[in-house]
Enzyme design. Structure first.
Site, PDB file in Angstrom:
ATOM      1  N   LEU A  64      63.589  62.437  56.460  1.00 38.22           N
ATOM      2  CA  LEU A  64      62.412  61.693  56.897  1.00 38.22           C
ATOM      3  C   LEU A  64      62.115  62.106  58.335  1.00 38.22           C
ATOM      4  O   LEU A  64      63.033  62.386  59.105  1.00 38.22           O
ATOM      5  CB  LEU A  64      62.661  60.180  56.842  1.00 38.22           C
ATOM      6  N   ASP A  65      60.832  62.120  58.694  1.00 35.73           N
ATOM      7  CA  ASP A  65      60.465  62.373  60.086  1.00 35.73           C
ATOM      8  C   ASP A  65      61.178  61.368  60.983  1.00 35.73           C
ATOM      9  O   ASP A  65      61.448  60.234  60.583  1.00 35.73           O
ATOM     10  CB  ASP A  65      58.957  62.221  60.282  1.00 35.73           C
ATOM     11  N   MET A  66      61.428  61.775  62.212  1.00 37.49           N
ATOM     12  CA  MET A  66      62.101  60.897  63.162  1.00 37.49           C
ATOM     13  C   MET A  66      61.382  59.554  63.304  1.00 37.49           C
ATOM     14  O   MET A  66      62.021  58.505  63.393  1.00 37.49           O
ATOM     15  CB  MET A  66      62.182  61.585  64.529  1.00 37.49           C
TER      16      MET A  66
END
Length: 219
Positions: A64-66
């Protein structure tokens, strides 16, 4: 058998764990995997490896994106990691997201089929490209609308980098960026990206039994 020690100081919730895999809730602002440099060493992978001694070096099966919060599954063994990665690669995984968009979305539901590729001169930005872009498909449904914001449920058919962020903001998508999106919209000081991976359906990497996890967003 993996012995899990008290790692409450790591502030990461474990939703499920056995000898083969672990499912965790990743908070917004935490990397999925280590970045470059010691200041980016703290991440889901490093925390899982500390929590489960004996875990393989690279247990991540997806990311997942940060800035995105939500559910992640990791393989504790090579066999589990390999099988989980195959499920994601072959799109045999059910994934649902929830987001708050900055604006009023027209319509109640629909399908976005918008090919994207990396902007070669402005990484990590993704851009619409009908000729060289990879096909990206998102199903969406409006949940509610209030104070100029729209809550949307997304069913991810493909899982490209920044797919939901571009499909939300682009004029050929929903035309409304996700609240807190510093790349495709506007992020105000102290604001987080209002994007959450809330549901995961996947076969257990060893037994093959279907597992489902659902965690509502905290926004």
């Amino acid at each position: 058998m993996f012995d899990k020690y008290d790692a409450s100081h790591l502030t990461m919730d474990v939703l499920y764990a056995d000898d083969h895999c672990v499912v965790v809730y990743k908070p917004s602002g935490l990397l999925s995997v280590p970045g470059k440099g010691p200041e980016k060493a703290d991440c889901v992978v490093s925390r899982v490896r500390e929590m489960f001694p004996g875990c393989i070096e690279h247990p991540e099966a997806h990311r997942l994106d940060m800035s995105t919060s939500g559910i992640l599954i990791l393989g504790l063994t090579m066999e589990a990691k390999r099988n989980l990665s195959t499920e994601f690669r072959e799109r045999r995984v059910g994934k649902k997201y929830e987001a708050i968009l900055d604006g009023e979305v027209r319509g109640e539901s629909g399908t976005i089929d918008l090919p994207l590729r990396l902007d070669w001169f402005n990484s990590p930005i993704r851009i619409y490209d009908p000729l060289q872009g990879k096909r990206c498909i998102t199903l969406w449904q409006k949940l509610d609308h209030t104070d100029g914001k729209t809550r949307i449920a997304f069913d991810l058919i493909t899982g490209r980098t920044h797919q939901l962020r571009v499909h939300s903001s682009h004029k050929f998508g929903l035309g409304c960026p996700i609240v807190g999106d510093n790349l495709y919209g506007t992020r105000h000081p102290g604001e987080r990206l209002m994007l959450h991976s809330r549901y995961l359906k996947i076969a257990h990497p060893v037994s093959g039994e279907m597992m489902e996890f659902d965690r509502a967003p905290d926004f």
